[in-house]
Motif scaffolding. Structure first.
Motif, PDB file in Angstrom:
ATOM      1  N   GLN A 159       1.176  -1.353  -0.054  1.00 16.16           N
ATOM      2  CA  GLN A 159       0.206   0.077   0.198  1.00 16.16           C
ATOM      3  C   GLN A 159       0.332   1.064  -0.156  1.00 16.16           C
ATOM      4  N   PHE A 160       1.891   1.042   0.632  1.00 16.80           N
ATOM      5  CA  PHE A 160       2.566   2.647   1.018  1.00 16.80           C
ATOM      6  C   PHE A 160       3.387   2.519  -0.413  1.00 16.80           C
ATOM      7  N   LEU A 161       3.730   1.974  -0.785  1.00 20.33           N
ATOM      8  CA  LEU A 161       4.555   1.709  -2.443  1.00 20.33           C
ATOM      9  C   LEU A 161       3.682   2.121  -3.683  1.00 20.33           C
ATOM     10  N   GLY A 271       0.039   3.081   5.127  1.00 19.02           N
ATOM     11  CA  GLY A 271       0.866   2.374   4.262  1.00 19.02           C
ATOM     12  C   GLY A 271       1.724   1.551   5.256  1.00 19.02           C
ATOM     13  N   VAL A 272       2.857   2.805   5.237  1.00 23.42           N
ATOM     14  CA  VAL A 272       3.905   2.801   6.386  1.00 23.42           C
ATOM     15  C   VAL A 272       3.719   2.777   7.021  1.00 23.42           C
ATOM     16  N   ASN A 274       1.515   1.145   9.109  1.00 21.72           N
ATOM     17  CA  ASN A 274       1.086   0.025   9.501  1.00 21.72           C
ATOM     18  C   ASN A 274       2.032  -1.986   8.759  1.00 21.72           C
ATOM     19  N   ILE A 275       3.470  -0.951   8.743  1.00 24.60           N
ATOM     20  CA  ILE A 275       4.277  -1.937   8.527  1.00 24.60           C
ATOM     21  C   ILE A 275       4.518  -1.983  10.205  1.00 24.60           C
ATOM     22  N   VAL A 276       5.001  -0.584  10.730  1.00 23.36           N
ATOM     23  CA  VAL A 276       4.899  -1.393  12.393  1.00 23.36           C
ATOM     24  C   VAL A 276       3.881  -1.300  13.122  1.00 23.36           C
ATOM     25  N   GLY A 277       3.008  -1.261  12.921  1.00 25.11           N
ATOM     26  CA  GLY A 277       1.870  -1.109  13.398  1.00 25.11           C
ATOM     27  C   GLY A 277       1.603  -3.312  13.271  1.00 25.11           C
ATOM     28  N   SER A 278       1.026  -3.378  12.024  1.00 28.89           N
ATOM     29  CA  SER A 278       1.055  -4.997  11.926  1.00 28.89           C
ATOM     30  C   SER A 278       2.520  -5.904  12.610  1.00 28.89           C
ATOM     31  N   MET A 279       2.893  -5.999  12.737  1.00 30.42           N
ATOM     32  CA  MET A 279       4.987  -6.454  13.075  1.00 30.42           C
ATOM     33  C   MET A 279       4.419  -6.539  14.391  1.00 30.42           C
ATOM     34  N   LEU A 324      -1.488   7.675  12.552  1.00 33.24           N
ATOM     35  CA  LEU A 324      -1.754   6.753  13.468  1.00 33.24           C
ATOM     36  C   LEU A 324      -2.671   5.671  12.977  1.00 33.24           C
ATOM     37  N   THR A 325      -3.646   6.116  12.175  1.00 35.00           N
ATOM     38  CA  THR A 325      -4.434   5.108  11.373  1.00 35.00           C
ATOM     39  C   THR A 325      -3.216   3.482  10.875  1.00 35.00           C
ATOM     40  N   GLY A 326      -2.266   4.562  10.462  1.00 37.76           N
ATOM     41  CA  GLY A 326      -1.440   3.406  10.167  1.00 37.76           C
ATOM     42  C   GLY A 326      -1.401   2.467  11.262  1.00 37.76           C
ATOM     43  N   LEU A 327      -0.868   2.820  12.298  1.00 37.20           N
ATOM     44  CA  LEU A 327      -0.538   1.703  13.594  1.00 37.20           C
ATOM     45  C   LEU A 327      -2.034   0.896  13.605  1.00 37.20           C
TER      46      LEU A 327
END
Length: 416
Positions: A159-161, A271-272, A274-279, A324-327
């Motif tokens: 998504q970020f890319l 997107g970017v 959410n990488i932090v949030g998902s991991m 914040l939404t991404g996290l």
């Protein structure tokens, strides 16, 4: 002979190292989730060329969410029975066809069939949800929660890319060429399915009750289990919130007086981060009660949304909303999928997660339908924002009573 069979099964399970399996799954998640997450960038040029309204675009996207959800349990059931590889290949082909045919879909009906039905069915069979199912079967239990988080994060990196990439490519080459290039990239993922395929193992003579369980028994068991029903019900909110923001956030930003680039980059930040949030969610799911983690995620989404709509829409507030939404964006996926694995095991994991995801997509379908309708009738998205807040609070509440433990299975008493 039993020793040879055991060696053969073990060899199948460990044909590739876990690191290779995770890497292949993550790369495929990037390449399949990226294009569909950037569909919002296509909205304005498509509406400008095809001359139908935003309500048609919203309805087509709602159909995509619905058919993504409807296809998910069937794709999961086929993957459980025959292995994930074939399903992922078929999904990538249908997905690429839908992206390509979208460029000729100048009527509302044809647009709904390509953008809605074909893309939805294709994504249901090759996106990160099927990849998570493959991880559940191919990886040892101690690696699963974190792998679920990494796989989800990979989709977010897509998504970020692809969000700014789509915006830049559409501006430079047009949306037709961009859609064709994206379809080729999806097809290029097919070789990765080799690393994600696992043939189902035959049921041994001394099988446990869980190993002998039939498909129908698994469904009856799951929907008779209170914690699973609460988990599925809470997932509705996730779909509602994500679908609304994915499709309508860009328009909301532009109508608030900001340049389109702010919307592109804010969604890229979703997107970017959410990488932090998902991991982080996958890591936390191994270290705290998963139901409490889910409650915190849903409640935090509501608080972030409340803060955003309570302030003037500025570049800073919009970008902070993206962060914040991404996290919190897909951070609900690792604990949700991990809870299903804990409660029911992995035999029908893809099917049971697919059914939970169906409700997620029903939430997305309703969210998109309401957003498109209310925007056209009221001239704003205010009601939808408030519904999103209320649903977040609701899901936070119903996830709290979920019990995180394997379901108890007992042999039926022998006949007298």
């Amino acid at each position: 002979m039993s020793g040879n069979a055991g060696a053969r099964v073990t060899g199948t399970r460990n044909r590739f190292p876990p690191q290779v399996i995770i890497a292949a799954g993550c790369l495929m998640a990037i390449m399949t989730f990226g294009p569909r997450s950037a569909i919002g960038q296509f909205q304005l040029p498509i509406l400008g060329e095809f001359k139908f309204g935003a309500d048609i675009f919203s309805f087509a996207m709602a159909l995509q969410y619905l058919f993504w959800g409807l296809g998910q349990p069937f794709a999961g059931a086929i993957a459980d029975k025959y292995g994930s590889g074939r399903v992922l290949v078929a999904g990538a082909i249908v997905y690429a066809i839908g992206l390509s045919l979208m460029t000729w879909s100048s009527t509302p009906t044809s647009f709904m069939l390509t953008q809605g039905v074909l893309l939805g069915l294709g994504i249901s069979s090759c996106s990160f949800n099927l990849i998570i199912g493959a991880f559940g079967k191919l990886l040892p239990p101690e690696r699963r929660s974190f792998a679920f988080g990494i796989g989800t994060a990979a989709g977010s990196f897509g998504q970020f890319l692809f969000s700014p990439l789509a915006g830049g490519m559409i501006a430079a080459y047009g949306w037709h060429t961009t859609a064709f290039i994206f379809s080729v990239l999806v097809l290029a993922c097919i070789p990765l399915t080799i690393f994600l395929h696992k043939r189902p193992e035959p049921v041994p003579a001394n099988a446990t009750l869980a190993q002998r369980q039939s498909f129908g028994q698994a469904l009856a068991e799951a929907f008779g289990h209170r914690s699973y029903v609460l988990l599925v019900a809470g997932f509705f909110t996730c779909g509602f919130q994500l679908a609304f923001v994915t499709v309508h956030f860009q328009r909301y930003v532009v109508e608030s007086g900001l340049p389109p680039s702010i919307g592109y980059w804010a969604f890229a930040l979703v997107g970017v981060f959410n990488i932090v949030g998902s991991m982080s969610s996958g890591w936390l799911a191994d270290r705290m009660p998963k139901n409490w983690l889910l409650s915190c995620i849903y409640l935090s989404r509501s608080l972030v949304t409340l803060a955003f709509i309570s302030m003037p829409v500025t570049p800073l507030s919009t970008l902070m909303f993206g962060v914040l939404t991404g996290l919190l964006w897909l951070s609900s996926v690792p604990p949700t999928s991990a809870l299903i694995g804990v409660m029911f095991g992995t035999k029908y994991f893809s099917t049971l997660y697919g059914l939970a995801f169906l409700n997620h997509q029903v939430g997305g379908f309703i969210g998109l339908m309401l957003a498109g309708y209310l925007r056209e009738t009221t001239g704003s998205y205010t009601i939808v924002w408030w519904l999103s807040i209320a649903l977040g609070v609701f899901s936070a509440a119903i996830n709290m009573p979920i019990v995180e433990k394997p379901i108890e299975r007992r042999e039926a008493p022998a006949a007298a």
